[in-house]
Structures are given as C-alpha cells and as structure tokens.
Design an enzyme around this catalytic site. Structure first.
Site, PDB file in Angstrom:
ATOM      1  N   ASP A  26      -5.268   6.890  -9.357  1.00  0.00           N
ATOM      2  CA  ASP A  26      -5.575   5.616  -8.696  1.00  0.00           C
ATOM      3  C   ASP A  26      -6.925   5.065  -9.151  1.00  0.00           C
ATOM      4  O   ASP A  26      -7.824   5.820  -9.509  1.00  0.00           O
ATOM      5  CB  ASP A  26      -5.567   5.832  -7.170  1.00  0.00           C
ATOM      6  CG  ASP A  26      -5.429   4.521  -6.407  1.00  0.00           C
ATOM      7  OD1 ASP A  26      -5.049   3.503  -7.026  1.00  0.00           O
ATOM      8  OD2 ASP A  26      -5.713   4.515  -5.199  1.00  0.00           O
ATOM      9  N   ASN A  74       4.996  -0.200  -5.526  1.00  0.00           N
ATOM     10  CA  ASN A  74       4.347  -0.958  -6.604  1.00  0.00           C
ATOM     11  C   ASN A  74       5.221  -2.101  -7.135  1.00  0.00           C
ATOM     12  O   ASN A  74       4.723  -3.016  -7.784  1.00  0.00           O
ATOM     13  CB  ASN A  74       3.928  -0.043  -7.762  1.00  0.00           C
ATOM     14  CG  ASN A  74       2.756   0.869  -7.434  1.00  0.00           C
ATOM     15  OD1 ASN A  74       2.640   1.983  -7.950  1.00  0.00           O
ATOM     16  ND2 ASN A  74       1.852   0.416  -6.561  1.00  0.00           N
TER      17      ASN A  74
HETATM   18  C1  IPE Z   1      -0.402   4.972  -5.386  1.00  0.00           C
HETATM   19  O1  IPE Z   1      -1.401   4.078  -5.708  1.00  0.00           O
HETATM   20  C2  IPE Z   1       0.701   4.901  -6.404  1.00  0.00           C
HETATM   21  C3  IPE Z   1       0.345   5.344  -7.757  1.00  0.00           C
HETATM   22  C4  IPE Z   1      -0.770   5.921  -8.116  1.00  0.00           C
HETATM   23  C5  IPE Z   1       1.376   5.158  -8.737  1.00  0.00           C
HETATM   24  P1  IPE Z   1      -1.478   2.644  -5.016  1.00  0.00           P
HETATM   25  O2  IPE Z   1      -2.714   1.993  -5.485  1.00  0.00           O
HETATM   26  O3  IPE Z   1      -0.205   1.916  -5.217  1.00  0.00           O
HETATM   27  O4  IPE Z   1      -1.573   3.056  -3.483  1.00  0.00           O
HETATM   28  P2  IPE Z   1      -2.126   2.235  -2.228  1.00  0.00           P
HETATM   29  O5  IPE Z   1      -1.399   0.930  -2.194  1.00  0.00           O
HETATM   30  O6  IPE Z   1      -3.586   2.043  -2.425  1.00  0.00           O
HETATM   31  O7  IPE Z   1      -1.828   3.115  -1.059  1.00  0.00           O
HETATM   32  C1  IPE Z   2      -3.310   3.069 -10.170  1.00  0.00           C
HETATM   33  O1  IPE Z   2      -4.305   2.132 -10.214  1.00  0.00           O
HETATM   34  C2  IPE Z   2      -2.147   2.750 -11.081  1.00  0.00           C
HETATM   35  C3  IPE Z   2      -0.932   2.277 -10.396  1.00  0.00           C
HETATM   36  C4  IPE Z   2      -0.726   2.257  -9.115  1.00  0.00           C
HETATM   37  C5  IPE Z   2       0.133   1.775 -11.251  1.00  0.00           C
HETATM   38  P1  IPE Z   2      -4.240   0.806  -9.336  1.00  0.00           P
HETATM   39  O2  IPE Z   2      -3.514  -0.235 -10.118  1.00  0.00           O
HETATM   40  O3  IPE Z   2      -3.674   1.100  -8.006  1.00  0.00           O
HETATM   41  O4  IPE Z   2      -5.772   0.410  -9.234  1.00  0.00           O
HETATM   42  P2  IPE Z   2      -6.567  -0.020  -7.926  1.00  0.00           P
HETATM   43  O5  IPE Z   2      -6.274   1.012  -6.879  1.00  0.00           O
HETATM   44  O6  IPE Z   2      -6.080  -1.370  -7.549  1.00  0.00           O
HETATM   45  O7  IPE Z   2      -7.999  -0.001  -8.342  1.00  0.00           O
HETATM   46 MG    MG Z   3      -4.468   1.671  -6.260  1.00  0.00          MG
END
Ligand code: IPE
Ligand code: IPE
Ligand code: MG
Length: 256
Positions: A26, A74
């Site tokens: 993340d 997502n």
């Molecule tokens: C969790 O990250 C899913 C992945 C790392 C693929 P998100 O960024 O989607 O999670 P939330 O929305 O902050 O809980």
């Molecule tokens: C994790 O990084 C990757 C996926 C969930 C695909 P994020 O895209 O959630 O990045 P932040 O959490 O918005 O910084």
């Molecule tokens: Mg994230």
C-alpha cells in the site's frame, strides 16, 4: 544501503523462517503525490519493490509469498487508474517473467480471474505455465481478490454439496472450509505485512490470518526494499506465538 541490508539479513534465523508471508502493498498513490506526480507513477515504481521482495523471499527460501495487488474494492477506483493498473500488470508480467525464472519462482494467483480483462488473464496464464516447473518460492498474486468474496464462494459450494446430499451439516469442520477456499493448497500465513502506515486488513485473507503475526510499517510501497523485508522477518522471529496457551507452555515445548 548495503550495510543495512546485511545487518537485518544476518540476524535472521534461517531455521525459523515463516513458511508463508503475505503483504498488503500500500501507498503507491501517496508516494507519487509526495513527488508531485500522478498516482500511476507510484504504481510503476511499485514494480521495483515487488521485484526486490520476490528476490529476497527466493534468496531466503520462503516457500510462499502472497502479494495483494488488486482488491475487489479497487474496481471502484476511477476508470483511468484501473485501466493503467491493468496495462501495468500485463507489461510487468512480460518484463518480469525472466526474474521469476532466474529465481526459480513459481507464479500462482488467487481472486476472481473471470472479472479480469482477457489480456491480463491470458498473460497471467502464460506466466503461470512458463513458471510451473520452478521449485523455489511460490509467488501468489492476489488479483481482483477479497476475503469475503472468497469465503462466500466457499460457502456457496458447501451449500451445494449439502443440497445434493453429498455432505451433512454435522460433517462440516474448519478443515473442510479451508479446503473450499482458493488457498486450499497454501499454508496459512504466519506473517502479514502492511506498508504505508495504515492499520487495517482491507478484506485480505480474513480466514487464513486467524493467527498471523501482523507487522505494520510506515514505508510507502515503492520505497519498500529488501532490508525492510528482512526487518519484518526479524521482528516476527522475536515474537512469542502462544496460540492461546501461556508463555511457560510455549517455552517448555521449544526446549523439549
Ligand atoms: C488494499 O489497499 C488493497 C491492495 C493493496 C491491493 P487499498 O489502498 O485499496 O485499501 P484501503 O482502501 O486503503 O483500505
Ligand atoms: C496500493 O497503493 C496499490 C493498489 C491498491 C493497487 P494505493 O494505490 O492504494 O496507494 P495509496 O494508498 O492511495 O497511497
Ligand atoms: Mg491504498
């Protein structure tokens, strides 16, 4: 950098490695934003962290590494980001197959493959086949995955067996439920890592992490390096896993 790398790596007890490490990768978006860039720039830079982590796991001999790459939730992101992520997945599978082969890594996937674009599914299938003979680390990519989706699917399949008279409700057990999950051939993770300073599970492996050790780091995923991975393992190895027992029982078992 090199010195730090060695420091944590040296502290790892190779006889007490986790069999399965799962990671919620993340912070890509925030990493990019901090640099004044688009979110996708963060995703692109996250690929290097994936490569380093897979290499580190393979070098240590970790049997299973699961990476949460795209959740069911997502799909609710802006279309442009979803499209860019799917394209990145296709190009990464192409460019990183060599890394997997060089490191004897076998690719597997969990999640709702049906919901992925055809080009992603085909590329994934190709890489899975190419790496199927590898005998080192099993890399499990969680794609279009969420734990509640997985559990619901398992419950439906169990209900169908009961309806068909193949199974009675009295025969249901935890093992039976585990055997209906997508992870049926994969041991439960002993260590779950989440980057980016968020303290939540976000619908990841809910059944399987019942007794996992949780490790949270503020490092944003694109900055996650081998030494961060080693540090997480050292931290895990310094914990006492009691599984409901008391400390004295666990210590005496370790001595016997
Ligand atoms: C969790 O990250 C899913 C992945 C790392 C693929 P998100 O960024 O989607 O999670 P939330 O929305 O902050 O809980
Ligand atoms: C994790 O990084 C990757 C996926 C969930 C695909 P994020 O895209 O959630 O990045 P932040 O959490 O918005 O910084
Ligand atoms: Mg994230």
């Amino acid at each position: 950098m090199k010195d730090l790398d060695n420091t944590y790596k040296e502290k790892i007890d190779s006889k007490r490695l986790p069999e399965h490490i799962a990671i919620i990768m993340d912070g890509n978006g925030r990493w990019a934003k901090k640099k004044g860039n688009e979110r996708i720039f963060g995703h692109k830079n996250g690929v290097k962290a994936v490569r380093n982590t897979v290499e580190a796991a393979a070098e240590l001999g970790i049997p299973y590494l699961t990476l949460y790459a795209f959740s069911t939730e997502n799909w609710n992101r802006p279309r442009t980001e979803i499209d860019a992520l799917m394209s990145l997945l296709v190009s990464t599978l192409d460019s990183e197959t060599k890394t997997l082969m060089d490191n004897n890594v076998r690719l597997m996937t969990i999640g709702d493959a049906e919901s992925l674009p055809k080009r992603v599914r085909l590329n994934m299938q190709r890489t899975i086949e190419k790496t199927s003979g590898n005998t080192g680390t099993n890399l499990v990519l969680a794609l279009s995955y969420s734990a509640r989706w997985e559990i619901l699917d398992a419950v439906k399949s169990i209900a169908r067996k009961v309806e068909a008279g193949e199974l009675s409700s009295r025969e249901l057990s935890c093992d039976m439920i585990s055997s209906q999950l997508q992870t049926k051939d994969i041991p439960d993770p002993e260590l779950l890592i989440r980057t980016s300073g968020e303290f939540r599970i976000s619908n990841f492996l809910l059944w399987q992490i019942a007794y996992a050790e949780l490790y949270f780091t503020n490092t944003l995923w694109p900055d996650f390096a081998k030494e961060d991975f080693y540090e997480a393992i050292c931290n895990y190895q310094n914990r006492e896993r009691r599984f409901g027992k008391i400390s004295e029982q666990v210590v005496s078992k370790m001595r016997s």
